[in-house]
Write a protein that holds these residues in place. Structure first.
Motif, PDB file in Angstrom:
ATOM      1  N   TYR A 100      65.182  18.110  28.811  1.00 49.70           N
ATOM      2  CA  TYR A 100      65.920  18.003  30.135  1.00 49.70           C
ATOM      3  C   TYR A 100      65.456  16.651  30.834  1.00 49.70           C
ATOM      4  O   TYR A 100      64.265  16.052  30.492  1.00 49.70           O
ATOM      5  CB  TYR A 100      65.395  19.205  31.087  1.00 49.70           C
ATOM      6  CG  TYR A 100      65.492  20.474  30.375  1.00 49.70           C
ATOM      7  CD1 TYR A 100      66.655  21.294  31.300  1.00 49.70           C
ATOM      8  CD2 TYR A 100      64.978  21.082  29.409  1.00 49.70           C
ATOM      9  CE1 TYR A 100      66.879  22.589  30.639  1.00 49.70           C
ATOM     10  CE2 TYR A 100      65.030  22.389  29.020  1.00 49.70           C
ATOM     11  CZ  TYR A 100      66.239  23.015  29.456  1.00 49.70           C
ATOM     12  OH  TYR A 100      66.458  24.200  29.187  1.00 49.70           O
TER      13      TYR A 100
ATOM     14  N   LEU B 223      60.675  20.996  27.605  1.00 48.26           N
ATOM     15  CA  LEU B 223      60.819  20.289  28.644  1.00 48.26           C
ATOM     16  C   LEU B 223      61.477  18.813  28.443  1.00 48.26           C
ATOM     17  O   LEU B 223      62.122  18.272  29.385  1.00 48.26           O
ATOM     18  CB  LEU B 223      59.543  20.280  29.661  1.00 48.26           C
ATOM     19  CG  LEU B 223      59.150  21.489  30.220  1.00 48.26           C
ATOM     20  CD1 LEU B 223      57.559  21.283  30.837  1.00 48.26           C
ATOM     21  CD2 LEU B 223      59.786  21.843  31.318  1.00 48.26           C
TER      22      LEU B 223
ATOM     23  N   ALA C  94      66.314  20.320  36.097  1.00 48.24           N
ATOM     24  CA  ALA C  94      66.058  21.418  35.509  1.00 48.24           C
ATOM     25  C   ALA C  94      65.939  22.655  36.237  1.00 48.24           C
ATOM     26  O   ALA C  94      65.064  22.903  37.010  1.00 48.24           O
ATOM     27  CB  ALA C  94      64.278  21.060  34.975  1.00 48.24           C
TER      28      ALA C  94
ATOM     29  N   VAL D  84      66.220  25.647  32.867  1.00 50.08           N
ATOM     30  CA  VAL D  84      65.011  24.990  32.260  1.00 50.08           C
ATOM     31  C   VAL D  84      64.275  25.851  31.191  1.00 50.08           C
ATOM     32  O   VAL D  84      63.830  27.084  31.824  1.00 50.08           O
ATOM     33  CB  VAL D  84      64.058  24.224  33.285  1.00 50.08           C
ATOM     34  CG1 VAL D  84      63.129  25.255  34.065  1.00 50.08           C
ATOM     35  CG2 VAL D  84      62.651  23.437  32.353  1.00 50.08           C
TER      36      VAL D  84
END
Length: 519
Positions: A404, A401, A409, A396
């Motif tokens: 994902y 963010l 992640a 990740v």
């Protein structure tokens, strides 16, 4: 070498819970050294071969008969093309038809390879090197990096043509950016054939020449004849390679007193007496690599920053797991690690996973250990086997963010990540996931999971091609990394050891775990 982190609570917690089988942190420093010292696929195979030999593995040749070489309890390895390797241990309780616990991955990485004729006309006083991208090499991360040259060289020695490895690990080449002051020309897009050509030296001998030479001139590209290969490569590079290999000129090059124009003119225009070099160097396969060493990073040194992590990371962990597993208790299966070339370009060549390398090794091994030479015993072996396709996956990235899916992640320094894909890019299914989870439970290892978003495209691995060719059950799982396909990437300082831990567990416990599942 930098010391490992000592005050990280995450590190302490993970190591304390996972040292029952493998000393996870003990693999950090060796992995960093391995990454720095083995920049090309040829160096990696050579390194692994030496590691195997030092642990009592016997080298096999594909050209030889194996029937009298193999026996239960034996340890073996075989190379193909110097760029792929398969190592295996025959269990001392092995019986014909038993399965194999197989870990397969790849050791090639994105790079730039020298063209067959890499010598280019001098441009504006710069000596340049003709290279071509391998897979996604020469991407934007290759600008302004200090690049070395390495690979294999074919030389005549004692009446034979032999392979020598070479590594010029100081900064030789660089692909310079255009300063932003030049406006639109500096913004791209850029042509990798004409605008990403490495500079390797200077030659200003034509500074006061009235000759306006045609920089686009074309020379004949004829192969054959003594010295014909070296004449197609930059003279300075030929001499540097020869120097690394201990090949001398039949007359020594006079020492230059300076680096001015007159000295360079003398060097360029003299008749070079390099008959030994011309007759000795037959050909080569060389590539560029980032010379910056692998190293620990982060406030608590919890990261590893390195080039070529994809996928020397899983390959290192798999091979070291096999070495540690070789001293384990008795087994009735064959433990196999297969590390392939050419995955990044589709695995289509004979040293790639789509070739017959792995099936050939398994079939020859099974047939050598049984009186039944028919296809039936091989098919039974495949049906009783299991493949862990090990390729790095995406950690990740905290700055992206939204790229994902929630709960998909993976984090660094936590554990192996199961890779899923609904469209057949991965072999993972419910059964294979459950089996690997049982293996992880045996040693207290943590498994993570990753699947890419519906609006993104999944990459591929060697898993589907090997599994579909043989019918072997399989799962895809890899260690996480940041910046995949960049010239420099990031993984966790514990991830090499965490990989060794779970891969060793798979090799050691597959046989008993497999019995828990209905056939």
């Amino acid at each position: 070498m930098a010391t490992l982190p000592t005050n990280s609570s995450l590190r302490s917690e993970l190591v304390c819970s996972q040292t029952r089988v493998v000393d996870v942190a003990a693999h950090t420093a060796p992995f960093i050294s391995f990454m720095t010292n083995n920049p090309t696929v040829f160096h990696v195979v050579d390194h692994f071969s030496k590691r195997l030999a030092s642990h009592g593995f016997k080298r096999l040749s594909e050209r030889s008969l194996w029937a009298d070489e193999l026996h239960c309890g034996g340890k073996y390895y075989v190379e193909r093309n110097g760029s792929s390797l398969i190592a295996f241990i025959v269990g001392d309780k092995y019986k014909a038809g038993n399965g194999a616990a197989i870990i397969a991955g790849h050791i090639d990485a994105l790079t730039a390879r020298l063209k067959p004729i890499s010598k280019l006309p001098t441009k504006a006083g710069y000596v340049q090197l003709g290279v071509a991208p391998y897979a996604g090499g020469l991407n934007s991360t290759w600008w302004d990096r200090d690049l070395g040259v390495g690979g294999r060289v074919l030389v005549k020695e004692g009446g034979k043509i032999v392979t020598k490895l070479v590594k010029l690990d100081w900064p030789i080449a660089r692909i310079p950016t255009l300063a932003p002051h030049f406006g639109a020309a500096s913004l791209g897009p850029f042509n990798r054939e004409t605008q990403m050509v490495p500079i390797v030296g200077l030659d200003n001998t034509n500074l006061f020449s009235a000759c306006a030479c045609d920089e686009n001139r074309s020379e004949p590209s004829v192969l054959g004849g003594e010295g014909s290969f070296t004449s197609t490569q930059p003279y300075g590079l030929v001499r540097a390679i020869a120097g690394e290999l201990g090949i001398r000129d039949c007359e020594p090059e006079p020492a230059l007193q300076g680096c001015g124009i007159a000295d360079r003119a003398h060097r360029r225009n003299r008749v070079h007496p390099i008959c030994d070099i011309h007759s000795t160097i037959v050909n080569w396969e060389l590539e560029l690599f980032d010379t910056q060493p692998a190293q620990l990073g982060g406030l608590d040194k919890e990261f590893i920053f390195a080039g070529r992590i994809d996928d020397k990371l899983c390959s290192y962990s798999a091979l070291e797991a096999l070495l540690e597993s070789s001293s384990s208790s008795t087994s009735g299966v064959i433990k196999v690690v297969g590390l392939f070339d050419d995955e990044e370009i589709g695995s289509q060549l004979r040293q790639g996973a789509r070739g017959n390398f792995l099936p050939s090794v398994l079939e020859r091994t099974v047939e050598s250990l049984t009186d039944d030479k028919g296809a039936n015993i091989v098919a039974q072996t495949y049906a009783n086997s299991f493949l862990l396709s090990a390729d790095v996956t995406h950690a990740v990235n905290p700055n992206f963010l939204n790229a994902y899916m929630p709960n998909h992640a993976p984090r660094l320094n936590v554990g192996l990540c199961v890779a899923a894909d609904p469209n057949g890019h991965m072999t993972t299914d419910a059964v294979s996931t459950a089996l690997l989870q049982r293996v992880a439970d045996k040693v207290g290892a943590i498994l993570q999971v990753f699947q890419i978003r519906n609006d993104s495209r999944s990459g591929g691995t060697v898993g589907p091609m090997l599994s579909s060719k043989t019918g072997i059950r399989a799962i895809d799982a890899g260690l996480p990394q940041l910046s995949m396909h960049s010239i420099r990437a990031t993984t966790g300082c514990l991830d090499p050891g965490l990989g060794v831990k779970i891969f060793k567990a798979f090799l050691d416990h597959f046989e008993e775990v497999d019995k828990e599942f209905a056939s």
